[in-house]
Design a protein around this motif. Structure first.
Motif, PDB file in Angstrom:
ATOM      1  N   ARG A 182       2.971   1.891   5.213  1.00 51.74           N
ATOM      2  CA  ARG A 182       2.159   0.700   5.053  1.00 51.74           C
ATOM      3  C   ARG A 182       3.055  -0.508   4.806  1.00 51.74           C
ATOM      4  O   ARG A 182       3.964  -0.443   3.971  1.00 51.74           O
ATOM      5  N   SER A 184       2.825  -3.730   3.060  1.00 50.36           N
ATOM      6  CA  SER A 184       1.927  -4.317   2.074  1.00 50.36           C
ATOM      7  C   SER A 184       2.189  -5.814   1.953  1.00 50.36           C
ATOM      8  O   SER A 184       3.316  -6.239   1.635  1.00 50.36           O
ATOM      9  N   ALA A 219      -1.423  -3.978   5.229  1.00 44.68           N
ATOM     10  CA  ALA A 219      -2.474  -3.956   4.205  1.00 44.68           C
ATOM     11  C   ALA A 219      -2.370  -5.211   3.357  1.00 44.68           C
ATOM     12  O   ALA A 219      -1.397  -5.389   2.614  1.00 44.68           O
ATOM     13  N   GLU A 222      -1.780  -5.849  -1.115  1.00 45.48           N
ATOM     14  CA  GLU A 222      -1.065  -4.719  -1.709  1.00 45.48           C
ATOM     15  C   GLU A 222       0.410  -5.035  -1.992  1.00 45.48           C
ATOM     16  O   GLU A 222       1.154  -4.162  -2.440  1.00 45.48           O
ATOM     17  N   ASP A 231       5.357   0.642   1.806  1.00 42.70           N
ATOM     18  CA  ASP A 231       4.873   1.733   0.964  1.00 42.70           C
ATOM     19  C   ASP A 231       4.805   3.003   1.793  1.00 42.70           C
ATOM     20  O   ASP A 231       4.218   3.014   2.885  1.00 42.70           O
ATOM     21  N   THR A 243       0.578   5.656  -3.167  1.00 45.39           N
ATOM     22  CA  THR A 243       1.952   5.292  -2.825  1.00 45.39           C
ATOM     23  C   THR A 243       2.919   6.108  -3.659  1.00 45.39           C
ATOM     24  O   THR A 243       2.769   6.196  -4.881  1.00 45.39           O
ATOM     25  N   THR A 246       8.778   3.378  -2.134  1.00 45.69           N
ATOM     26  CA  THR A 246       8.683   1.987  -1.688  1.00 45.69           C
ATOM     27  C   THR A 246      10.051   1.455  -1.274  1.00 45.69           C
ATOM     28  O   THR A 246      11.083   1.919  -1.750  1.00 45.69           O
TER      29      THR A 246
END
Length: 406
Positions: A182, A184, A219, A222, A231, A243, A246
Motif C-alpha cells: 500500500r 499510504s 490509500a 493512511e 505499508d 500493517t 513499513t
C-alpha cells in the motif's frame, strides 16, 4: 483452519495479561520470551549483514523533543501525558525517529559516510483506547524493529528498495506472506498532516519509483503525519488486513532537526531520512506467526525444538544425557519424564515441538532414539548424533522440512 493468537498464546504458555499491569500491556512467559529473543536476534543479524549499525536510546524524551519533531502538534492525542520532573516535562516516546535524528546530529558527517544506517529494537508507547486493544496485535507498550537511513537524495530510492528486499527475505524465512503493498497518502483535506505540498510531492514521487514493478494500492488518509509511506500488509485468518512492515522517505525531520552532511563541494547539505521496519512490532509479528503457523513455529523459532521422552524411569539418565548433548549444540531441548504423565500424555503435551525423541530400553542400550515428528511421521530409531546434527543444521539453515528423506 482459523487460529486465534490470543487462545494459542495462552495455551502454549507464551504470553498473558494481568489487570494490575493494565490493558494493552501483556507480559512474556519463558517460552514466549524464547520466541521473542530468537526473532529479535534474527532481525539484528539480518540488519548487520545489510550494513546497519545498532544503537540504544532512552524510552523517555523531553516534551521539547517531540515539539521539534512535530509529534506534539500532530500526534499528541496518541501519546501518554507528560510527566513533570522538576521544571521539565518528559514523555514516553511514541516513536524512535526523533532519537535517531539526535544520534545522527551528535556527530559531523561527510558524504563519504552515507548512507548511514542506524537500527534499534526499542520500546515505544502509544496511548491506545481500551476498546481497540487485543492480544498482541494492539498494545500500549511496543517493541519496535526500527531503523533510519541517512542518505543523499540520489541514494534514497535504492535504500528504500533494499529495505523492501530485506522485508521480503524476512517473510520468506518466517514462512509468512504479504497480503499486499500500500502507498499510504494523506487525506485530501490535509488534516493532521504537515502542511508542505512540495514535501509530499517529492516524497510520493520517490516512493512511486520504489514501487515500480509492484502491484500496490494507494490509500488516502493512511500516511504518517510527516510524509507518505509504503505499508506491507498482512491478513489474519478472517481476512482482516493490518500493517506489519513499513518503508518511508522523509524530508520533514531532517529539516526540523537541522541535519546536514558535508558534500564533495565542502558545503553543508541536507540528508534524506529513510524510515523502515522489517518486522514491525515484535508483538504483532509474533501474533501473526502464531496464527499463520497455528502454534507450530518453524524449527528455528520454536521455543522447544526437541522433546526427549524416556519410556520409564530406567531410561531417565540416558534421556538427560541426550538433552545435555543437544543443548551443547545450541538446540533448545527439554526432558519430559515419567513423572509428567503417561508416554501418550507426554507426546500429546509436546505435540507442537518439531522433534520428539522417545527412549525405551532398546534405544537406551544402543545410544539410539525413536524419532517422532510433530506432523505425525515416525522416521524410526536413529543414533543420537544423527538426530542432533539434523536439528542443528535445520536450525542454522532455517529450513522448513524436518526430515527430507522420511
Amino acid at each position: 483452519m482459523s487460529y486465534d493468537h490470543r487462545r494459542l498464546g495462552r495455551e502454549l504458555g507464551l504470553f498473558d495479561t494481568d489487570p494490575l499491569m493494565g490493558a494493552g500491556l501483556p507480559y512474556w512467559l519463558p517460552d514466549g520470551a524464547v520466541v521473542r529473543h530468537v526473532l529479535e536476534e534474527y532481525v539484528r543479524e539480518a540488519e548487520r549483514a545489510a550494513g546497519y549499525r545498532h544503537v540504544y536510546s532512552p524510552v523517555l524524551g523531553k516534551r521539547e523533543l517531540y515539539e521539534i519533531s512535530g509529534h506534539w502538534s500532530h500526534y499528541s492525542e496518541d501519546m501518554f501525558p507528560p510527566m513533570r520532573l522538576g521544571s521539565e516535562e518528559v514523555v514516553l516516546r511514541p516513536s524512535l525517529c526523533p532519537h535517531h535524528a539526535l544520534i545522527y546530529r551528535s556527530r559531523s558527517h561527510s558524504y563519504r559516510e552515507l548512507p548511514l544506517r542506524i537500527a534499534e529494537l526499542g520500546g515505544m508507547y502509544r496511548s491506545e483506547p481500551s476498546g481497540v486493544l487485543g492480544g498482541l496485535t494492539r498494545v500500549r507498550a511496543i517493541q519496535l524493529n526500527d531503523a533510519h537511513i541517512f542518505c543523499t537524495l540520489d541514494q534514497a530510492v535504492e535504500e528504500a528498495r533494499a529495505a523492501l528486499r530485506l522485508i521480503q527475505r524476512a517473510y520468506d524465512d518466517l514462512g509468512i506472506r504479504a497480503a499486499g503493498y500500500r502507498l499510504s497518502l494523506p487525506s485530501r483535506d490535509g488534516a493532521k498532516y504537515v502542511p508542505d505540498p512540495a514535501l509530499w510531492h517529492r516524497a510520493t514521487a520517490l516512493l512511486e519509483e520504489v514501487l515500480d514493478g509492484f502491484d500496490y494500492q494507494a490509500a488516502e488518509g493512511e500516511a504518517a503525519f510527516y510524509g507518505p509511506k509504503i505499508d506491507v500488509q498482512i491478513a489474519d485468518p478472517a481476512g482482516r488486513e493490518a500493517t506489519l512492515s513499513t518503508v518511508q522517505i522523509d524530508f520533514h525531520q531532517p529539516e526540523r532537526f537541522d541535519l546536514h552532511y558535508i558534500g564533495p563541494d565542502g558545503a553543508r547539505h541536507r540528508p534524506v531520512m529513510v524510515h523502515r521496519s522489517v518486522i514491525g512490532s515484535v508483538e504483532r509479528a509474533v501474533a501473526h506467526l502464531l496464527e499463520t503457523h497455528g502454534g507450530a513455529f518453524p524449527l528455528w523459532l520454536a521455543p522447544v525444538q526437541l522433546a526427549v521422552l524416556p519410556v520409564a524411569e530406567d531410561q531417565e539418565q540416558q534421556a538427560a544425557d541426550v538433552v545435555r548433548r543437544a543443548r551443547a549444540h545450541g538446540i533448545r531441548a527439554d526432558l519430559s519424564g515419567p513423572l509428567d504423565g503417561t508416554l501418550g500424555a507426554r507426546i500429546r503435551a509436546t505435540r507442537f515441538v518439531p522433534y520428539q525423541a522417545v527412549i525405551g530400553e532398546r534405544e537406551a542400550d544402543g545410544d539410539l532414539v525413536a524419532v517422532r515428528l510433530r506432523d505425525g511421521r515416525r522416521p524410526g530409531a536413529v543414533r543420537v548424533e544423527e538426530l542432533v546434527e539434523r536439528i542443528a543444521v535445520g536450525d542454522r539453515d532455517r529450513g522448513a522440512e524436518l526430515w527430507a528423506d522420511a
